[in-house]
Design a protein around this motif. Structure first.
Motif, short mmCIF file in Angstrom:
data_model
loop_
_atom_site.label_atom_id
_atom_site.label_comp_id
_atom_site.label_asym_id
_atom_site.label_seq_id
_atom_site.Cartn_x
_atom_site.Cartn_y
_atom_site.Cartn_z
N GLY A 111 29.20 61.37 34.59
CA GLY A 111 29.29 60.85 33.24
C GLY A 111 28.72 59.44 33.15
N ASP A 112 28.90 58.67 34.22
CA ASP A 112 28.44 57.28 34.22
C ASP A 112 27.48 56.95 35.36
OD1 ASP A 112 29.35 55.88 31.95
OD2 ASP A 112 31.40 55.86 32.72
N PHE A 113 26.95 57.97 36.04
CA PHE A 113 25.96 57.74 37.09
C PHE A 113 24.78 58.69 36.91
CE2 PHE A 113 29.83 56.22 39.24
CZ PHE A 113 29.39 55.01 39.76
N ALA A 114 23.58 58.18 37.11
CA ALA A 114 22.37 59.00 37.10
C ALA A 114 21.53 58.60 38.30
CB ALA A 114 21.58 58.80 35.81
N TYR A 115 20.83 59.57 38.90
CA TYR A 115 20.05 59.30 40.11
C TYR A 115 18.59 59.68 39.90
CZ TYR A 115 18.62 59.34 45.02
OH TYR A 115 17.98 59.09 46.20
N LEU A 116 17.72 58.76 40.32
CA LEU A 116 16.27 58.99 40.26
C LEU A 116 15.70 58.80 41.65
CD1 LEU A 116 17.01 57.24 37.35
CD2 LEU A 116 14.77 58.27 36.93
N ALA A 126 23.96 53.14 36.58
CA ALA A 126 25.41 53.29 36.41
C ALA A 126 25.87 52.58 35.15
CB ALA A 126 26.13 52.72 37.63
N GLY A 127 26.69 53.27 34.36
CA GLY A 127 27.19 52.72 33.11
C GLY A 127 28.61 52.20 33.25
N ALA A 136 33.38 50.03 40.49
CA ALA A 136 33.01 51.34 41.04
C ALA A 136 31.53 51.40 41.37
CB ALA A 136 33.38 52.45 40.06
N HIS A 137 30.73 50.60 40.72
CA HIS A 137 29.29 50.60 41.00
C HIS A 137 29.02 50.10 42.41
CE1 HIS A 137 28.34 50.27 36.39
NE2 HIS A 137 29.10 51.30 36.70
N VAL A 148 22.28 50.37 43.20
CA VAL A 148 22.88 50.72 41.92
C VAL A 148 22.56 49.63 40.90
CG1 VAL A 148 25.03 51.14 40.69
CG2 VAL A 148 24.74 52.04 43.00
N VAL A 149 22.06 50.04 39.76
CA VAL A 149 21.79 49.12 38.65
C VAL A 149 22.88 49.33 37.59
CG1 VAL A 149 20.20 48.49 36.81
CG2 VAL A 149 19.31 49.11 39.07
N SER A 150 23.63 48.28 37.31
CA SER A 150 24.72 48.35 36.34
C SER A 150 24.20 48.14 34.92
CB SER A 150 25.79 47.29 36.65
OG SER A 150 26.43 47.57 37.87
N LEU A 151 24.62 49.00 34.01
CA LEU A 151 24.19 48.95 32.62
C LEU A 151 25.42 48.97 31.72
CD1 LEU A 151 21.42 51.67 32.96
CD2 LEU A 151 21.03 49.20 32.83
N ARG A 152 25.50 48.00 30.83
CA ARG A 152 26.68 47.88 29.98
C ARG A 152 26.50 48.66 28.68
NH1 ARG A 152 28.83 42.58 26.75
NH2 ARG A 152 30.76 43.50 25.96
#
Length: 261
Positions: A111-116, A126-127, A136-137, A148-152
């Motif tokens: 739900g809050d993680f995507a992988y490329l 990561a959201g 958690a990131h 991991v790149v954190s995105l708000r």
């Protein structure tokens, strides 16, 4: 995937859930089967997680964990109504050859993680802001060994990353900029200058809650405008009716946990 045999909207933990509108269980199950058959017809193996009584949101299987290279970072749900779902997902991975890590921090899986895997040597987006704790990131980065790149996230209507952003293939994404803070928008624009940009109508149609194999992009039937955008970008849109499952605040991606052995 987990069939919606116990799916109802009996509580409201996101803006899309309305407890006053009854769910049609037969229609929800029919639509779920259509999505499963669509993925199978496209050549993908679908593993089915048994649903559990008392866990109506278990159909949103993406939230139960996040896997990369055979490693699995487990979920710890923010709301108590969903907490027991994490145990079911843990048992699924325990039955395979996965390396599973129990989380210390609240996170809601894909739900809050995507992988490329093809972006910058393998990048996790990561959201945070509504469900997943920022801590958690860092924990996921240690478990999975990928940056991991954190995105708000700043709009409650798009409470999970997968309602506002999706991977189209190993290196490209689509996203709705206004779902993110100004700083996160700048980060995304710098990392993905060729992204497919969605508008609010797309996002409200859950058009970004999609699953892509790099060629076929599976979206719900409400997301016709986004279908044309991904077609223009070189992908083949495949639309599936998931109107009943949207009542719980999810669509195609929420219903599919992608396994990355």
């Amino acid at each position: 995937m987990c069939p919606p045999e116990h799916f109802t909207v009996e509580y409201a933990i996101n803006p899309w859930m309305d407890t006053t509108v009854p769910v049609d269980p037969a229609l929800a199950l029919k639509q779920w089967h259509l999505l499963r058959d669509t993925l199978s017809d496209l050549g993908h193996a679908v593993h089915v997680l048994d649903p559990a009584p008392g866990l109506p949101d278990m159909v949103y299987a993406a939230n139960g964990a996040f896997s990369v290279d055979g490693k699995v970072y487990g979920a710890r749900f923010r709301h108590p109504q969903r907490a027991a779902e994490a145990d079911a997902h843990r048992l699924f991975y325990a039955g395979g050859s996965w390396t599973y890590a129990d989380p210390l921090h609240i996170n809601e899986g894909e739900g809050d993680f995507a992988y490329l895997p093809g972006a910058y040597g393998g990048l996790i987006l990561a959201g945070y802001g509504f469900r997943t704790d920022p801590a958690a990131h860092a924990e996921a980065q240690e478990v999975l060994g990928r940056p991991v790149v954190s995105l708000r996230l700043v709009d409650p209507a798009f409470y999970h990353l997968d309602t506002a952003l999706a991977a189209l293939d190993d290196r490209h994404i689509t996203y709705y900029p206004e779902a993110f803070s100004p700083a996160s928008q700048r980060v995304l624009a710098q990392l993905f200058p060729d992204a497919v940009i969605a508008d609010r109508a797309d996002a409200e149609a859950f058009a970004l809650n999609l699953v892509s194999d790099g060629h076929h992009v599976v979206l719900n039937t409400e997301a016709m405008a986004m279908g044309e955008k991904v077609r223009a970008a070189g992908y083949t849109p495949v639309h599936v009716e998931l109107s009943e499952l949207k009542r719980g605040g999810g669509s195609v991606k929420c219903v599919v946990a992608e396994l990355r052995p």
